[in-house]
Every structure is written in C-alpha cells, then in structure tokens.
Design an enzyme around this catalytic site. Structure first.
Site, mmCIF file in Angstrom:
data_model
loop_
_atom_site.group_PDB
_atom_site.id
_atom_site.type_symbol
_atom_site.label_atom_id
_atom_site.label_comp_id
_atom_site.label_asym_id
_atom_site.label_seq_id
_atom_site.Cartn_x
_atom_site.Cartn_y
_atom_site.Cartn_z
ATOM 1 N N TRP A 153 0.894 -1.021 -0.048
ATOM 2 C CA TRP A 153 -0.079 0.223 -0.087
ATOM 3 C C TRP A 153 0.818 1.241 0.086
ATOM 4 O O TRP A 153 0.469 2.400 -0.404
ATOM 5 C CB TRP A 153 -0.858 -0.098 1.262
ATOM 6 C CG TRP A 153 -0.184 -0.278 2.530
ATOM 7 C CD1 TRP A 153 0.039 -1.218 3.299
ATOM 8 C CD2 TRP A 153 0.825 0.681 3.160
ATOM 9 N NE1 TRP A 153 0.739 -1.182 4.328
ATOM 10 C CE2 TRP A 153 1.356 -0.058 4.389
ATOM 11 C CE3 TRP A 153 1.046 2.091 3.216
ATOM 12 C CZ2 TRP A 153 2.010 0.425 5.497
ATOM 13 C CZ3 TRP A 153 1.848 2.542 4.090
ATOM 14 C CH2 TRP A 153 2.048 1.896 5.114
ATOM 15 N N LYS A 192 -2.374 -8.423 -7.687
ATOM 16 C CA LYS A 192 -3.105 -8.419 -6.495
ATOM 17 C C LYS A 192 -2.581 -7.074 -5.766
ATOM 18 O O LYS A 192 -1.437 -7.115 -5.454
ATOM 19 C CB LYS A 192 -3.110 -9.589 -5.737
ATOM 20 C CG LYS A 192 -3.597 -9.408 -4.319
ATOM 21 C CD LYS A 192 -3.185 -10.069 -3.427
ATOM 22 C CE LYS A 192 -3.713 -10.001 -2.059
ATOM 23 N NZ LYS A 192 -3.968 -8.635 -1.372
ATOM 24 N N SER A 241 5.839 -7.406 3.601
ATOM 25 C CA SER A 241 6.534 -8.043 4.781
ATOM 26 C C SER A 241 7.187 -9.108 4.655
ATOM 27 O O SER A 241 7.351 -9.948 3.804
ATOM 28 C CB SER A 241 5.610 -8.323 6.088
ATOM 29 O OG SER A 241 4.784 -9.208 5.715
ATOM 30 N N GLU A 243 11.092 -8.047 -2.522
ATOM 31 C CA GLU A 243 11.542 -6.709 -1.771
ATOM 32 C C GLU A 243 10.529 -6.753 -0.354
ATOM 33 O O GLU A 243 9.537 -6.402 -0.539
ATOM 34 C CB GLU A 243 11.127 -5.606 -2.860
ATOM 35 C CG GLU A 243 12.024 -4.422 -2.319
ATOM 36 C CD GLU A 243 11.291 -3.533 -1.322
ATOM 37 O OE1 GLU A 243 11.613 -3.641 0.020
ATOM 38 O OE2 GLU A 243 10.436 -2.855 -1.650
ATOM 39 N N LEU A 244 11.603 -7.045 0.664
ATOM 40 C CA LEU A 244 10.622 -7.087 1.929
ATOM 41 C C LEU A 244 11.026 -5.742 2.640
ATOM 42 O O LEU A 244 11.449 -4.770 2.278
ATOM 43 C CB LEU A 244 11.137 -8.417 2.566
ATOM 44 C CG LEU A 244 10.757 -9.610 1.695
ATOM 45 C CD1 LEU A 244 11.308 -10.708 2.517
ATOM 46 C CD2 LEU A 244 9.402 -9.846 1.215
ATOM 47 N N CYS A 257 10.274 1.377 2.694
ATOM 48 C CA CYS A 257 11.103 0.357 3.147
ATOM 49 C C CYS A 257 12.946 0.742 3.141
ATOM 50 O O CYS A 257 13.258 0.170 3.782
ATOM 51 C CB CYS A 257 11.063 -0.938 2.040
ATOM 52 S SG CYS A 257 9.339 -1.703 2.213
ATOM 53 N N GLU A 280 11.964 -3.305 12.139
ATOM 54 C CA GLU A 280 11.867 -1.960 11.283
ATOM 55 C C GLU A 280 10.844 -1.138 11.998
ATOM 56 O O GLU A 280 9.454 -1.523 12.193
ATOM 57 C CB GLU A 280 11.231 -2.429 9.843
ATOM 58 C CG GLU A 280 10.994 -1.352 8.937
ATOM 59 C CD GLU A 280 10.498 -1.908 7.531
ATOM 60 O OE1 GLU A 280 10.800 -0.864 6.665
ATOM 61 O OE2 GLU A 280 10.046 -2.949 7.431
#
Length: 447
Positions: free
Chosen positions: A134, A158, A211, A232-233, A266, A352
C-alpha cells in the site's frame, strides 16, 4: 467491513468498499493472462510493446492529479508526494519504452572453439503474479509491470486491500493504452486464492513487495511449485555519518531521508549511526528538526499502523531507550520522535520502525559504525555521509546491503537497480537488471 476498501486514514471514514473476487473470477483472470501470452505476446514485437508502455507513461502524466488524489484518500500520502509518485512511475515506464530494444537485443557469445556463432536471445516466460503493498501504490506496480510487459510477460496483479481504487485506476490505464484483455489483469483476491494462483502451472513467477512474513509464505508456496520469486521485503536502513563540512545540510538530509512518505518507506533512513566527534551536535539539531516536522505531518496509512508503531516505541522505552517526542498519538497521526540509548540486544534494535520515528546511535569511528549498521537481519539500502571519498567507498564495500547512497538521500532513479540482501529479500527491480529477472535467456548456437 469488506476485505478491499478505501478508508481515509485522516478521518477513519470508509469511503468505498469493493467486492472480493470469487474463485471463478481469479481463475478467469489467469485464463485471460495465459490467453494474452499465447496470442498478443507471441505475435508482438519489442518495438510494439515499447510503444504500449510509452502510452502508459503518457496516461500517468495526463491523469496525475486524479491518480494522486486517489492514493491520498487510500493511504494518507501528502498530495505533493502523491503527485511525485505518479510522475516517477511515468518516468519508469518511459525508461523501459526508451530502452527496451537495447536491453532485449541479442547478446553475442565469443566461442572458445569451433566455427559458427552463438548468442543469447531474451524472451518472455509467461504469466506472472504481482503482489503489491500500500505504501507506493503506483510506483511499486511500475517497477514490476514496466519491464515485464515490455518483455512480453503478462501480469495478474493483486494489490493491497486498502488500495482498491488505485488498483482499478491502473487497470483502466493499461486498457486505455491499448493492451489487449489479459495482458494486465487486476484481481481483488484473498490470500488463499493467491496461494492457489501461485500453484497454478500457468503462472511462471511471482513478485512480492511486502513484509517478511508475507515474503516467507509466498516463497514457500512458490518453492514447492518450482516458481521463481522476486522479493522486496522490509528494511531498517542505516544512515552512517562519519564527518561533514556542513552539519545543517547533513541534518536536513537525515530528516528528509527519514520522513519521506511519513517514514513509511522500506528504504527510508531509519537508524542514524553517528561518529562520537559530532554526535551531540548532530543529535541536538536533528531532534529539533524532527519534532518541528510534527506541524502538518500526514497520518500513517491506517490506525492499525499507528498502533503497531506505538507498541514498538513503548517496548523500546521499557527496554531502557530514551524517547524525545513531539507529542502523543492521535488516531492514525503519529508524533515524530527520536529514540536514543537503545539496547542493541533488545528486539526493537532488530526491527523495522515503519513511521516517523528515528533511532540514533553513537559510535567510535568507522569500524564500530559498520558493525552497528550490519548488526540487523535486514540489508536493503544504506546511506554513508563523509568528507573522505576513500572512506566512503571503503564503508560502502563493507555494508551488507543491496544499495548504498553516498552523501545523498532521495537519489533513486529509474535506471538504478533496487533490491536487497539478507531478510530484505532477493532479486532486483528497475534499471537494466529489472528486465532480467523473469526472462528466458535462450542460448542459440549456429554452426
């Protein structure tokens, strides 16, 4: 409340709800993407696909005000930053439109023996599934969709449940740009439906930004089904300050690096690791500017996000950290704050913090700075500020991260690869490398 809904974080008002897809609709989306790959992709040229993605860039620019207003409603991003995100997304699509033929040109191989020739020809692999977050509703999609549509892969997308309106707006852009039905398909799917989609034999790969937990779940399913993934976390990027000839400018860069998108990025600078020779002066100026940022600060993306950050901060204080804050949380509005004296063994030191909270550490020189920077499970981005060019490159080499920015924040570009190491994921997006993830590098040997 519906799974997919626009909830204005500034007010908590549910603006609009969207129906969750049925199993039949998700299946139909994959059917359409597979059909488009077999027809459109197989029968279109790179130049034709570049032209389509160029039209997507143009439509982003033409509709930027409308698109920006949507994500401000969805996740509270300030309007100027929302417009900036749309403009950056347009630049990404334009970049791949301009460079597609060069990136996908045949690559010759020099033979060690024998006559004839050999080369690598890059081609699409099929249907890809994108699972997007988001915090950057357009930019994240552009990083994934731009290179892959130019390559000829087709996409089932999605989006995050709180971004259904922007998801629909993107679907319309691809249709209006002239893509055939199925080349890009938005689905309001559940996690269970997505698990089934990953297992579908027609889906050839998955890209997820999100996440650690989501990444691990997707990678597990993909692994069982022998599907490639790009992940990509999270990140807790260090901002290492060893020396400066303009402390005020460096402090401004530190604040900018932490507060873009209200700290919900991030690759934001999150941990400020400062040499003891300038620590006190930096901390004073930095804390003053951080607290001043409370004036007009946008809300976090949701009430739940603000409550989660509040709990992390409370846990840090209970573990001995010192909090200097601009105030108290009010709904989704979280006061900017600085944490110091964090126990390096406490959980918050390894987590984080996704919002306008900075942690600051005092270190005795380069070696300790690098040790603190690397003492975390993440390895996405990093920032090094120093007046010594040799030290800058030396520290950049030692940092365990996928990206290092020297004496700059906000220096990302469409041409610069984005991605991390360790628990920040794997694979790269953007730049030359972003088009090489979901590709068949077919070797052709001619005698």
């Amino acid at each position: 409340m519906a799974l997919y809904a626009v909830t204005d974080p500034a007010t908590g008002e549910v603006v609009k709800e969207y129906p969750t897809a049925t199993d039949e609709q998700v299946g139909a989306a994959i059917d359409a993407a597979a059909d488009a790959f077999a027809t459109w992709s197989k029968n279109s040229t790179v130049a034709e696909r570049a032209g389509l993605i160029g039209k997507v860039a143009q439509l982003h620019t033409e509709r930027k005000d409308e698109l920006a207003a949507i994500i401000q409603r969805e996740m509270g991003k300030p309007l100027d930053q929302s417009v900036g995100e749309v403009e950056f997304s347009a630049a990404i699509y334009e970049y791949y439109a301009d460079n597609a033929e060069k990136f996908l040109a045949d690559e010759p191989i020099t033979l060690l023996e024998g006559e004839g020739s050999a080369f690598i020809r890059r081609s699409a692999v099929g249907v890809l599934l994108g699972i997007m977050p988001w915090n950057y509703p357009y930019y994240q999609v552009a990083r994934f969709a731009g290179p892959n549509l130019v390559l000829g892969n087709t996409i089932v997308l999605k989006h995050a449940p709180q971004c259904p309106e922007s998801a629909a707006a993107l679907q319309q852009i691809f249709l209006d740009a002239g893509y055939p039905a199925g080349a890009y398909v938005n689905v309001y799917a559940t996690n269970e439906q997505i698990a089934d989609a990953i297992a579908d034999p027609r889906v050839q790969g998955v890209s997820l930004t999100g996440s650690e937990r989501a990444g691990a779940a997707v990678a597990e399913i993909a692994g069982r089904n022998l599907k490639k993934v790009v992940l990509e976390l999270g990140g807790s990027d260090p901002f290492i300050l060893l020396s400066t000839d303009d402390l005020d400018a460096t402090v401004s860069a530190a604040v900018d690096g932490r507060f873009e998108n209200t700290g919900q990025a991030c690759n934001a600078a999150k941990r400020f690791i400062v040499d003891e020779s300038i620590y006190d002066e930096f901390l004073g100026k930095f804390t003053e500017k951080v607290k001043a940022a409370a004036q007009g600060l946008a809300p976090l993306s949701s009430l739940a996000a603000a409550e989660r950050l509040e709990q992390q901060v409370e846990n840090a204080v209970k573990a001995g950290a010192t909090l200097d804050s601009a105030g108290e949380r009010s709904g989704a509005h979280f006061p900017p704050a600085v944490l110091t004296g964090i126990d390096p063994e406490s959980p918050v030191a390894k987590e984080e913090l996704f919002g306008p909270v900075a942690t600051v550490y005092k270190v005795a020189g380069e070696d300790e700075a690098v040790a603190v920077a690397n003492d975390i499970p993440f390895g996405l981005g990093s920032y090094v500020f120093t007046t010594d060019p040799e030290q800058a490159l030396r520290v950049a080499d030692r940092i365990e991260a996928g990206m290092v920015f020297v004496n700059a924040v906000g220096a990302e570009g469409a041409e610069l690869p984005f991605g991390g190491v360790k628990r920040s994921g794997f694979g790269r997006e953007l730049g030359r490398f972003g088009i090489d993830e979901f590709v068949n590098k077919k070797m052709i040997r001619v005698s």
